[in-house]
Scaffold this motif. Sequence first.
Motif, PDB file in Angstrom:
ATOM      1  N   TYR A   1       5.357   6.684  -4.335  1.00 17.34           N
ATOM      2  CA  TYR A   1       4.370   7.769  -4.212  1.00 17.34           C
ATOM      3  C   TYR A   1       3.924   8.231  -5.598  1.00 17.34           C
ATOM      4  O   TYR A   1       4.733   8.691  -6.407  1.00 17.34           O
ATOM      5  CB  TYR A   1       4.970   8.940  -3.441  1.00 17.34           C
ATOM      6  CG  TYR A   1       3.959   9.975  -3.002  1.00 17.34           C
ATOM      7  CD1 TYR A   1       3.334   9.875  -1.771  1.00 17.34           C
ATOM      8  CD2 TYR A   1       3.636  11.051  -3.830  1.00 17.34           C
ATOM      9  CE1 TYR A   1       2.409  10.819  -1.355  1.00 17.34           C
ATOM     10  CE2 TYR A   1       2.707  11.999  -3.423  1.00 17.34           C
ATOM     11  CZ  TYR A   1       2.093  11.879  -2.193  1.00 17.34           C
ATOM     12  OH  TYR A   1       1.180  12.804  -1.787  1.00 17.34           O
TER      13      TYR A   1
ATOM     14  N   ASN B   1      -1.364   6.657  -1.608  1.00 19.82           N
ATOM     15  CA  ASN B   1      -0.652   7.697  -0.863  1.00 19.82           C
ATOM     16  C   ASN B   1      -1.312   8.036   0.477  1.00 19.82           C
ATOM     17  O   ASN B   1      -0.641   8.247   1.490  1.00 19.82           O
ATOM     18  CB  ASN B   1      -0.565   8.978  -1.696  1.00 19.82           C
ATOM     19  CG  ASN B   1       0.186   8.782  -2.998  1.00 19.82           C
ATOM     20  OD1 ASN B   1       0.918   7.810  -3.158  1.00 19.82           O
ATOM     21  ND2 ASN B   1       0.003   9.704  -3.937  1.00 19.82           N
TER      22      ASN B   1
ATOM     23  N   THR C   1       2.116  10.659  -8.292  1.00 19.30           N
ATOM     24  CA  THR C   1       1.723  12.051  -8.479  1.00 19.30           C
ATOM     25  C   THR C   1       0.563  12.128  -9.458  1.00 19.30           C
ATOM     26  O   THR C   1       0.288  11.168 -10.185  1.00 19.30           O
ATOM     27  CB  THR C   1       2.894  12.893  -9.016  1.00 19.30           C
ATOM     28  OG1 THR C   1       3.324  12.343 -10.273  1.00 19.30           O
ATOM     29  CG2 THR C   1       4.072  12.866  -8.056  1.00 19.30           C
TER      30      THR C   1
END
Length: 383
Positions: free
Chosen positions: A305, A187, A307
């Motif tokens: 992306y 990221n 998390t």
Amino acid sequence: MKKNVIIYGLSALAVLLLVISCPGCSGIKAGVNKITDAFTNPTAREVYAREFDGNKNELAQWEAAYAAAQHDSLEIPLPYGEKGTFSPYRNFVYSYTINLQEGEVLEVAVDKDSLSQRVFIDAFQKRDADFELMESSKPGETSLSVPIKETGMYKVILQSEMAAATGFLITINKQPLFDFPVAGRGNADIGSFWGMERDGGKRRHEGIDIFAQRGTPVVAVTDGVIGYTGERGLGGRQVWLRTAVFGSSLYYAHLDSIAVTNGQRVTTGDTLGFVGNTGNARFTPPHLHFGIYKRGAVNPLPYVYKTGEVNKTGYPQSFTTASLSVKSRANLRQGPSTQTKVIDTLSANDTVALLGQHNDWLHIQTPGGQKAFLHKSLANKLE
């Protein structure tokens, strides 16, 4: 052949009539259910409902609590964890509303102290004013994974079996559908995002830029077939990867060199080429432009992306009693934060039922059935 089909159909009908006329024939019912399940693929809730042949009122109450939970409005951030205890015959249902984006995968799991006691998980998608059921857990499952095809509002509902008496930890998270497209990067290496202005505002960025040293491997984020390799236009040296997942075409641009050929089948992690700055990126640091096209460009960020994970050992349990009292006038909130909407207020000494705890916030239900979050500092153990 036709005669055999008719005889088989009559035989099946005869078995069905026998089951209807013989309430005590549990063995026959089980056999019929097993045959039927092979075709209907029932959810865990549907299988559980069969156990209430002799007590339809109890089942009706359990199902009514589930139906009411579909109208709850609690909203949670992700990742989310909640610790608590399922208590027998309380009929509490856990319902959470979540914003999700196309390209994410919703992950729901329930860890229980007792492996034998069942929990049922359902995922809904908002359509117009209502939430429609998308997917349900199967018998024996304690988790659910749902790829998100449309950006919007979603709801997760969890309900234990009626006699459950066990501690639990609910975890709800999201993960990207695809792997990251640059080997060893993540990221933090994304330096330019979807929709940013290009050419003085004449166009918008239809992808994300991932910065890395020249020569860093660029990899397949999923299985697929190479649709095109070559050098052309703004993208310079580029690779297009076709995938069956939602019919996407994945675009890798500004490559220094290419490692695959047209028509080649690749699997996740295979090297497609190497980071460079060809095309209109020749005056910028080396980076990969990554795009996704599905009847036009879509934002690729949610697809890759990552998390954070839920820390399963980091969730407190400040209260273990089923009921609590309120110390003083208190706001009940839509989510576990002071930044969320106030949906009700309580007065000193009002009582609430405790469903679980997320960090410093208690998930509670009022005597009137309102579910909300209450900060733990505002609650007392009910003596």
